[in-house]
Design a protein around this motif. Structure first.
Motif, PDB file in Angstrom:
ATOM      1  N   SER A 177       0.837  -1.197   0.000  1.00 31.67           N
ATOM      2  CA  SER A 177       0.000   0.000   0.000  1.00 31.67           C
ATOM      3  C   SER A 177       0.872   1.247   0.000  1.00 31.67           C
ATOM      4  N   GLY A 178       0.482   2.239  -0.807  1.00 32.29           N
ATOM      5  CA  GLY A 178       1.252   3.472  -0.904  1.00 32.29           C
ATOM      6  C   GLY A 178       1.400   4.218   0.406  1.00 32.29           C
ATOM      7  N   TYR A 179       0.474   4.014   1.349  1.00 34.04           N
ATOM      8  CA  TYR A 179       0.584   4.690   2.641  1.00 34.04           C
ATOM      9  C   TYR A 179       1.925   4.396   3.310  1.00 34.04           C
ATOM     10  N   SER A 180       2.494   3.227   3.038  1.00 35.57           N
ATOM     11  CA  SER A 180       3.753   2.847   3.678  1.00 35.57           C
ATOM     12  C   SER A 180       4.932   3.693   3.221  1.00 35.57           C
ATOM     13  N   PHE A 181       4.767   4.449   2.132  1.00 33.85           N
ATOM     14  CA  PHE A 181       5.863   5.274   1.626  1.00 33.85           C
ATOM     15  C   PHE A 181       5.838   6.703   2.162  1.00 33.85           C
ATOM     16  N   PHE A 182       4.773   7.093   2.851  1.00 33.81           N
ATOM     17  CA  PHE A 182       4.595   8.507   3.174  1.00 33.81           C
ATOM     18  C   PHE A 182       5.183   8.924   4.528  1.00 33.81           C
ATOM     19  N   ALA A 183       5.906   8.044   5.196  1.00 33.12           N
ATOM     20  CA  ALA A 183       6.638   8.394   6.419  1.00 33.12           C
ATOM     21  C   ALA A 183       8.014   7.749   6.334  1.00 33.12           C
ATOM     22  N   PRO A 184       9.062   8.393   6.850  1.00 30.55           N
ATOM     23  CA  PRO A 184      10.439   7.928   6.619  1.00 30.55           C
ATOM     24  C   PRO A 184      10.715   6.509   7.099  1.00 30.55           C
ATOM     25  N   GLY A 185      10.289   6.157   8.326  1.00 35.43           N
ATOM     26  CA  GLY A 185      10.586   4.833   8.858  1.00 35.43           C
ATOM     27  C   GLY A 185       9.957   3.707   8.044  1.00 35.43           C
ATOM     28  N   PRO A 186       8.635   3.734   7.852  1.00 35.50           N
ATOM     29  CA  PRO A 186       8.012   2.695   7.026  1.00 35.50           C
ATOM     30  C   PRO A 186       8.554   2.670   5.598  1.00 35.50           C
ATOM     31  N   ARG A 187       8.844   3.848   5.048  1.00 36.71           N
ATOM     32  CA  ARG A 187       9.358   3.899   3.680  1.00 36.71           C
ATOM     33  C   ARG A 187      10.680   3.137   3.566  1.00 36.71           C
ATOM     34  N   ALA A 188      11.603   3.370   4.493  1.00 35.49           N
ATOM     35  CA  ALA A 188      12.889   2.680   4.458  1.00 35.49           C
ATOM     36  C   ALA A 188      12.705   1.178   4.624  1.00 35.49           C
ATOM     37  N   ALA A 189      11.786   0.780   5.501  1.00 40.45           N
ATOM     38  CA  ALA A 189      11.538  -0.642   5.735  1.00 40.45           C
ATOM     39  C   ALA A 189      10.989  -1.311   4.479  1.00 40.45           C
TER      40      ALA A 189
END
Length: 294
Positions: free
Chosen positions: A134-146
């Motif tokens: 889900s694109g929501y996972s890209f909109f914050a730094p921590g989840p995006r890196a994971a």
């Protein structure tokens, strides 16, 4: 392809508010209010489970809610791989419904914001035939890196990747090119009309396919009551209409579409049949309140 689908995304509690009329600022308005399980990734996982797919769902929730969330997913045919957050509670989404069924959202992502690399180990990729993020996972730094780390490992294993942009509001905030750079190359893109136009930067439906097809092997554009289409760098391959149904709530319709399409894909069906299955699932989803199958 292996049939197991790994879904990564948010777990939310959806608080659905349907006012009897326009909001009266500074005063009261009667409304029907319901609380249901939600979150784009969670919705996709549950719809996949309902379709009989072998689905694993990875996410982060509040520690106090972890056991109840795990039970919720298991009862719906989903294998949960949930991390418990000791500090933040599970996410909450308030959905305001207007009389046409269109939605506006107020979001507190809670524990989803702390998704980290430890929550997405290599073991999740064992036996996976597709990774849906889900694109929501890209909109914050921590989840995006994971998630970027997970996708890098998936690419090394030649596991197909599917991306759902998820939020036109967040796309506007970060900018389309930034989002596309975060995502990188992938096999499938599931975008609605607004997301496709923003990401491609062109209004022409066929040209959107061509532009986005330079980064994604297959592009799915969800067109609401007009159905959906699939194509790629060469333009539109197939377009199918949607059945006429009574729209009660469009929450989760796009998630249901993606799940229906992917479930059919894991069964080895031709792409045009997958498209029809996705449209049928989306049409089913709008006929009741909430983002997950009843």
């Amino acid at each position: 392809m292996n049939k197991r689908v790994l879904v990564v995304g948010d777990v939310m509690t959806d608080v659905i508010v349907k006012p009897e009329g326009p909001i009266v600022f500074g005063s009261d308005r009667r409304a029907a209010i319901e609380s249901r399980a939600g979150g784009s990734g969670a919705n996709q996982a549950v719809w996949l489970g309902a379709a009989g797919a072998d689905v694993v769902f990875a996410a982060r929730v509040g520690m106090v809610d972890k056991a109840s969330h795990e039970g919720h997913f298991r009862l719906r045919g989903v294998t949960p791989m949930l991390a418990g957050d000791p500090q933040l509670g599970s996410g909450v989404l308030v959905t305001l419904l207007d009389p046409s069924g269109e939605r506006s959202f107020l979001t507190d992502r809670g524990a989803n914001l702390n998704l980290c690399a430890d929550d997405l180990p290599d073991s999740l990729l064992e036996g996976a035939g597709l990774v849906l993020v889900s694109g929501y996972s890209f909109f914050a730094p921590g989840p995006r890196a994971a998630v970027q780390s997970l996708l890098g490992r998936a690419r090394k294993r030649n596991i197909p990747i599917a991306i759902d942009p998820a939020s036109i509001g967040f796309l506007e905030e970060v900018g389309p090119q930034t989002f596309l750079n975060w995502v990188g190359r992938a096999d499938w893109l599931f975008a609605n009309e607004s997301e496709a136009e923003m990401l491609a930067g062109v209004a022409s439906f066929d040209e959107q396919m061509r532009v986005l097809g330079a980064q994604f092997k297959h592009v799915l554009i969800k067109r609401g009551r007009f159905g959906a289409a699939v194509g790629g760098a060469h333009g539109v391959d197939f377009s199918r209409p949607a059945p006429i149904v009574n729209v009660v709530d469009s929450t989760g319709a796009g998630d249901a579409f993606a799940a229906g399409f992917i479930a059919a894909l894991t069964e080895g069906l031709p792409v045009e049949n997958c498209l029809e299955r996705g449209i049928a699932n989306g049409a089913r989803a709008v006929q009741f309140v909430g983002g997950q199958p009843q």
